[in-house]
Design an enzyme around this catalytic site. Structure first.
Site, mmCIF file in Angstrom:
data_model
loop_
_atom_site.group_PDB
_atom_site.id
_atom_site.type_symbol
_atom_site.label_atom_id
_atom_site.label_comp_id
_atom_site.label_asym_id
_atom_site.label_seq_id
_atom_site.Cartn_x
_atom_site.Cartn_y
_atom_site.Cartn_z
ATOM 1 N N CYS A 107 -29.200 3.210 118.787
ATOM 2 C CA CYS A 107 -28.324 2.036 118.885
ATOM 3 C C CYS A 107 -26.870 2.449 118.958
ATOM 4 O O CYS A 107 -26.409 3.248 118.164
ATOM 5 C CB CYS A 107 -28.525 1.125 117.685
ATOM 6 S SG CYS A 107 -27.374 -0.255 117.652
ATOM 7 N N GLY A 108 -26.150 1.877 119.901
ATOM 8 C CA GLY A 108 -24.737 2.169 119.991
ATOM 9 C C GLY A 108 -23.890 0.938 120.211
ATOM 10 O O GLY A 108 -22.678 1.026 120.240
#
Length: 269
Positions: A107-108
């Protein structure tokens, strides 16, 4: 604790042996901002103050280290909790993007509810780079020695801040590539140090890695893996120099807005 030993069996063509393997610790880290659950990140539970600081900055919940009033990490039964308190001028931001969901190590773009929110504002174009290819090769030569957890486990990413000569001034490791970079950016903010050389990461260069480098006001982002199209477009739009597929014998200049790596007669992008 960032690692533990696990019993394993090593299976070869002609025999099987028993051994111990050092394994990187991965744990849920819940980030609460002003009493509201914002994200649960799967991360290496170390340097959590730096991680939360960098996370608040790259999520645009805070603009500078001075917007962060307090950070309190503590271990809970199910993992770790980091409580972040923002100063009054930033408190309304959490309500604009509040949600609580579990994110994996890839996740970014946390707190994003729709596609229109992906392109978040960037305060200013990246500053022009001052480090050259010699500095990049110098940093690459010393990067492995600055990754003790990865040397032990082979399972974590690293993010390093390098000065204009290529000297590595700080390195952070995490099972998540975004987390490692957030830790580094948080440390730079806490120490009030500028990313005046370049940031070096051991992962692919994706959109969100470029976005974090822009928040850190880095002149250059260097990665040992390849870039994506969105990373290139985002970097080009904000004049961030990007070097990819960095190896001890060669590097790939992908985005070079100032012509730092240009041959004689070539024009900057």
């Amino acid at each position: 604790m960032t690692w533990r030993d696990e019993p394993v069996r090593i299976i070869r063509h002609d025999r099987t042996d028993q051994a111990n393997r050092t394994v990187a610790v991965e744990a849920p880290v819940a980030i609460e901002v002003d009493g509201i659950g914002y994200a649960v990140m799967m991360a290496t539970p170390a340097d959590l103050e730096a991680f939360a600081t960098g996370f608040a900055l790259t999520e645009r919940l805070a603009d500078t280290i001075d917007d962060v009033a307090d950070i309190e990490p503590f271990e809970a039964k199910a993992g770790w909790v980091v409580r972040v308190t923002l100063h009054d001028r930033c408190k309304g931001r959490i309500h604009d993007r509040v949600r609580h969901r579990t994110s994996d190590t890839a996740c970014g773009l946390c707190g994003i509810a729709g596609l229109e929110q992906v392109q978040r504002p960037v305060a200013a174009p990246a500053p022009p780079p001052v480090a050259d290819q010699g500095a990049i090769f110098a940093a690459l030569a010393h990067l492995r020695a600055r990754q003790p957890l990865n040397a032990a486990t082979g399972a974590v990413h690293g993010a390093a801040a390098c000065d204009p000569t290529g000297t590595i001034i700080a390195t952070f490791e995490d099972v998540g590539r975004h987390n490692a970079l957030d830790k580094l950016i948080g440390w730079l903010a806490i120490e009030r140090r500028a990313a005046d050389g370049f940031l070096l990461v051991t992962s692919r260069l994706s959109f969100e890695m470029v976005d974090k480098a822009l928040v850190a006001r880095a002149p250059m982002l260097v990665g040992i893996s390849a870039p994506t199209t969105m990373a290139i477009d985002h970097a080009r739009a904000h004049r961030l120099t990007v070097v990819a597929l960095a190896r001890p014998d060669a590097i790939l200049a992908v985005v070079d807005p100032t012509g730092l790596f240009a041959s004689s007669g070539e024009k900057p992008e």
